[in-house]
Design an enzyme around this catalytic site. Structure first.
Site, PDB file in Angstrom:
ATOM      1  N   HIS A 134     -16.176   3.051 -14.036  1.00  0.00           N
ATOM      2  CA  HIS A 134     -15.978   2.295 -12.803  1.00  0.00           C
ATOM      3  C   HIS A 134     -17.214   1.488 -12.441  1.00  0.00           C
ATOM      4  O   HIS A 134     -17.201   0.704 -11.494  1.00  0.00           O
ATOM      5  CB  HIS A 134     -15.625   3.284 -11.677  1.00  0.00           C
ATOM      6  CG  HIS A 134     -15.162   2.640 -10.413  1.00  0.00           C
ATOM      7  ND1 HIS A 134     -15.901   2.676  -9.246  1.00  0.00           N
ATOM      8  CD2 HIS A 134     -14.036   1.938 -10.119  1.00  0.00           C
ATOM      9  CE1 HIS A 134     -15.252   2.031  -8.294  1.00  0.00           C
ATOM     10  NE2 HIS A 134     -14.121   1.578  -8.792  1.00  0.00           N
TER      11      HIS A 134
ATOM     12  N   ASN B  95       0.828  -1.209   0.000  1.00  0.00           N
ATOM     13  CA  ASN B  95       0.000   0.000   0.000  1.00  0.00           C
ATOM     14  C   ASN B  95       0.862   1.259   0.000  1.00  0.00           C
ATOM     15  O   ASN B  95       0.589   2.219  -0.723  1.00  0.00           O
ATOM     16  CB  ASN B  95      -0.893   0.030   1.247  1.00  0.00           C
ATOM     17  CG  ASN B  95      -2.067  -0.925   1.170  1.00  0.00           C
ATOM     18  OD1 ASN B  95      -2.356  -1.484   0.120  1.00  0.00           O
ATOM     19  ND2 ASN B  95      -2.754  -1.104   2.284  1.00  0.00           N
TER      20      ASN B  95
END
Length: 689
Positions: A442, A53
């Site tokens: 999306h 991350n």
């Protein structure tokens, strides 16, 4: 401006900075690696996720801020009014704190626990004489042939090192002169090397870079190795795509992808105490980095290898990982009835991964084979490497059906993968489109058009997550299958809008971004304000990944001041601060991190007892409201609405994995007493039939 002044809600103190909030989320990921209630190898995986991350954060978010600073852009962001420079300073401070936590966790907790479990990750000074001889031979036979020492001098300048590569800076002495070389730790080799066990029960490993360091002198015959300094660089990996001038977007992105590995350096990681100050200065200068961009670690550089390491260990140690779970089939699909016939009678709801994703795959396979199916249309954002969905779409095209697929080739870090899928689908005869200029598609939607006797049937799947059979086992998401006429008409218009030049349709059921989702949410919040004024029962429950959109946050503050009770479940970034008197005192924010990645987006409004329930592909983020094509859709079936509400209430009751955001923006675990029964929402959903 005091907190009690309702006219001062739009004040920097009432918001969390987006980037710092994200770092707070990643700290909660690190807490899962700390949490000894999690199996040991799962803790290693959480540490790897934390590290991965952080890589992506620097490659995109930090890189973007650095670009702003270089361009002389100093305008404060709209929530906390921090300039790019101020944000970079705070990011550096916070990240240094997290790196310290990461290293102490690995050294003081995880390694001792591995030792107790009979697993040794050894330093080179801890290995036996037999181990040394084994590694000496292993280096000569398997490692040395792959290594390439890169000398640095007037004829051979500092090499352009690949993004995220681990390297060794080697200082040599030759004829009284100091010279420098770089040796890259090969990514093609496993990061860890298994050693013959010392005791019968032990599994022993050493890190690849440690072995290379020990025997590196064999690469430099005739020279004396004086220092060896491990380091790793992270580069700007955000793509700059000029869509307006692109004749072929796919070709344009392919060009940019080649540059990604060589973007400007944004972070330098070094081993604490292993690198002389002169070498640090040299590396930072050659990469144009500041002191705040340098991060010293005491453990291994780059913990992402722990994912594969844990996977290797789990093969023999299933006691150190989560117990396997079994996804179930919805009751309505457990009979022999054709799924198309079932959908003509009722909607079908899925709560993944507790409900299997297989019925969605089976639906696509059935549609590809069914001679009555005329057309299939689908949006694809992220798919798995060997996607059965892709295979079904290819088969459908081979069988003569009209197949249209929107492949989002701008899905970050999946661009290359999606370009390959797009080419593969086109070769199979699928109509492939890439979306609309300036926007990412999306939304998660599939339309199947089928002829049954003399009528046309339309079947629609809408979801909160991607058509990815692998992540569907790891992410919590929701999906709805329906044959409702109004949903079918909206889906038809949606795809025609994407593939052609038609203006935005007038929807029956959908609300879409970038045109209207924000307005829909603002209206729904306003309705709760009106119900609160009249009936005193305004209530909103919303679950999402991130919350950054300022118009929505200000509307929530207005609702809170009107007395509306607002319960937010936000896994990641949350720029809203709850519990501030006169601003957000009726708002709670909780974040849940557990075995599965919380990914579903649910929006529930009390509406004076009518209880409107919506699912969506969109978070309450500005990018979702303005820069993405999204779909928000209502749920009408009474039983499904009741199930979703139950899921929300169980999630709100979680006192094991939930953290509550305090009014200062920090998160704390839910306070529990000895009398409180533990409520772990994901465990309940796993067991719930």
């Amino acid at each position: 401006m005091g907190y009690g002044n309702k006219h001062s809600v739009d004040h920097p103190e009432h918001f969390n900075n987006r980037e710092l909030s994200w770092l707070g989320f990643n700290k909660r990921v690190l807490q899962e690696a700390i949490d000894e209630r999690n199996p040991l190898l799962e803790r290693l995986k959480f540490l790897a996720i934390f590290s991965s991350n952080l890589d992506e954060f620097f490659m995109v978010r930090v890189a973007g801020l650095k670009d702003q600073v270089k361009a002389g852009y100093d305008k404060p962001e709209e929530t906390t009014a921090m300039t790019p420079k101020e944000q970079l300073m705070e990011i550096s401070r916070y990240t240094h704190h997290l790196i310290t936590l990461q290293d102490s966790l690995f050294t003081d907790s995880l390694k001792p626990h591995l030792h107790d479990a009979g697993i040794e990750l050894l330093e080179m000074d801890e290995i036996t004489h037999d181990h040394y001889n084994y590694l000496s031979n292993h280096f000569d036979e398997f490692i040395k042939p792959v290594l390439t020492p890169l000398a640095i001098d007037a004829y051979r300048p500092f090499p352009m090192l690949m993004n995220k590569s681990l390297n060794l800076a080697v200082t040599l002495e030759s004829d009284g002169k100091k010279i420098t070389a770089i040796v890259q730790v090969p990514a093609v080799l496993d990061r860890y090397i298994s050693l013959p066990p010392v005791h019968h029960q032990d599994r022993c490993y050493v890190l690849l870079e440690d072995v290379i360091t020990t025997f590196i002198h064999r690469l430099f015959n005739g020279n004396v190795v004086s220092t060896i300094s491990p380091f790793r660089i992270t580069r700007n990996a955000d793509l700059t795509i000029h869509e307006e001038g692109a004749q072929d977007l796919l070709v344009e992105i392919e060009k940019e992808l080649k540059k990604r590995k060589w973007g400007a350096a944004v972070r330098l990681e070094i081993k604490k105490g292993a690198i002389p100050e002169d070498d640090i200065d040299y590396l930072s200068n050659v990469m144009n980095l500041e002191k705040d961009d340098i991060f010293e670690v005491t453990g291994p550089i780059d913990y992402t290898f722990l994912t594969e390491f844990a996977k290797t260990l789990s093969e023999d140690r299933p006691d150190l990982v989560y117990k396997p779970t079994t996804s179930r089939l919805p009751l309505v699909l457990r009979g022999e009835e054709n799924i198309f016939d079932t959908l003509q009678k009722r909607d079908i709801f899925f709560h993944h991964p507790y409900d299997s994703f297989q019925p969605i795959i089976d639906l696509m396979i059935a549609a590809a084979k069914d001679p009555n199916v005329l057309a299939i249309k689908q949006t694809l954002y992220r798919v798995s490497g060997d996607s059965p969905i892709i295979q079904a779409l290819e088969e459908a095209a081979h069988n003569g059906k009209q197949v249209t697929v929107l492949v989002e080739i701008k899905a970050r870090f999946d661009e290359e993968n999606n370009i390959q899928w797009a080419k593969k689908l086109e070769k199979a005869g699928v109509h492939v489109i890439y979306g609309i200029t300036g926007l990412k598609t999306h939304s998660k939607i599939t339309l199947i058009v089928r002829q049954h006797h003399d009528e046309i049937q339309r079947f629609v799947h809408l979801g909160t997550g991607n058509y990815n059979d692998k992540t569907a086992k790891l992410y919590t998401d929701m999906g709805l299958l329906t044959a409702k006429r109004t949903f079918g008409e909206d889906a038809t218009n949606f795809f025609n809008h994407l593939s052609g030049y038609s203006e935005k349709p007038d929807w029956h059921e959908f609300s879409t971004a970038p045109f209207e989702i924000r307005d829909t949410f603002l209206q729904l919040i306003q309705q709760e304000i009106e119900h609160q004024k009249v009936h005193g029962n305004g209530h909103i429950i919303a679950k999402m990944n991130s919350l950054t959109d300022k118009p929505i946050m200000l509307k929530l503050y207005e609702a809170s001041n009107a007395g509306v009770r607002i319960d937010l479940i936000v896994r990641g970034i949350c720029c809203l601060k709850p519990g501030i008197p006169g601003v957000s005192e009726n708002i709670t924010v909780r974040s849940i991190l557990d075995r599965f990645l919380e990914h579903s987006r649910i929006y529930w409004f009390h509406q004076n007892g009518k209880e409107a329930t919506f699912l969506s592909s969109a978070d309450w983020m500005t990018r979702n409201m303005e820069k993405r094509i999204e779909v928000l859709f209502p749920v009408y079936d009474k039983g499904i609405k009741e199930r979703i509400k139950k899921i929300l209430l169980i999630t709100l009751a979680d006192n094991v994995k939930a953290r509550i955001q305090q009014s200062d923006g920090n998160y704390e675990y839910v306070n529990v007493t000895k009398e409180d029964s533990p409520i772990q929402s994901q465990l309940i959903f796993t067991k719930d039939s």
